[in-house]
Design an enzyme around this catalytic site. Structure first.
Site, short mmCIF file in Angstrom:
data_model
loop_
_atom_site.label_atom_id
_atom_site.label_comp_id
_atom_site.label_asym_id
_atom_site.label_seq_id
_atom_site.Cartn_x
_atom_site.Cartn_y
_atom_site.Cartn_z
N SER A 63 0.79 -1.23 0.00
CA SER A 63 0.00 0.00 0.00
C SER A 63 0.83 1.28 0.00
CB SER A 63 -0.96 0.02 1.20
OG SER A 63 -0.26 0.21 2.40
N LYS A 100 0.94 4.46 7.02
CA LYS A 100 0.22 5.26 6.02
C LYS A 100 0.61 6.72 6.19
CE LYS A 100 -2.68 1.96 4.58
NZ LYS A 100 -1.84 0.81 4.88
#
Length: 145
Positions: A63, A100
């Site tokens: 990701s 993230k």
């Protein structure tokens, strides 16, 4: 993207400093460069600014590839840095660690992957705790492993 548990950075490195060339390496057309060493580089001292607040963790998943974080990379994380919007952070989200980019949006703060196949994760009303800010990524180039 999940992560393995953190390891504390060692304040004293048992690895001696490595040589650092006195010139930069061009990524374009090569030019004649000085072939001498300028100084020595202790990689630990270069990436760990605050040893008591720093740990290493391995990334897992795809990701964050857009930010240069690949599966298996070693992340250097500093717990003393402020988790400001725009920084890549390690967050315990409902008991699971993830890496993230922190962003502030109209609906509130959220975690955003750098891969378009992963939707943003809103943080409002969720159990989350920032574990630190990623400051460096270490990974091997393909074919060099």
């Amino acid at each position: 993207m999940s992560l393995s548990m953190p390891r504390r950075a060692r304040p004293e490195s048992s690895v001696p400093p490595l040589p650092l060339l006195g010139c930069r390496v061009r990524a374009g057309f090569p030019s004649p460069a000085d072939d001498h060493l300028d100084t020595e580089l202790d990689l630990h001292a270069h990436v760990v600014k605050r040893p008591s607040a720093t740990y290493f963790v391995r990334a897992e998943g795809d990701s964050m590839r857009g930010d240069g974080i690949h599966h298996g990379d070693l992340l250097v994380v500093d717990r003393s840095l402020e988790p400001c919007p725009g920084r890549v952070v390690i967050v315990a989200l409902e008991g699971e660690l993830t890496v993230k980019r922190l962003e502030q949006r109209e609906a509130g703060p959220c975690l955003v992957a750098s891969h378009p196949g992963f939707p943003p994760i809103p943080l409002a009303g969720r159990d989350c705790r920032v574990w630190g800010v990623v400051t460096h990524v270490v990974h091997a180039l393909p074919g060099a492993r």
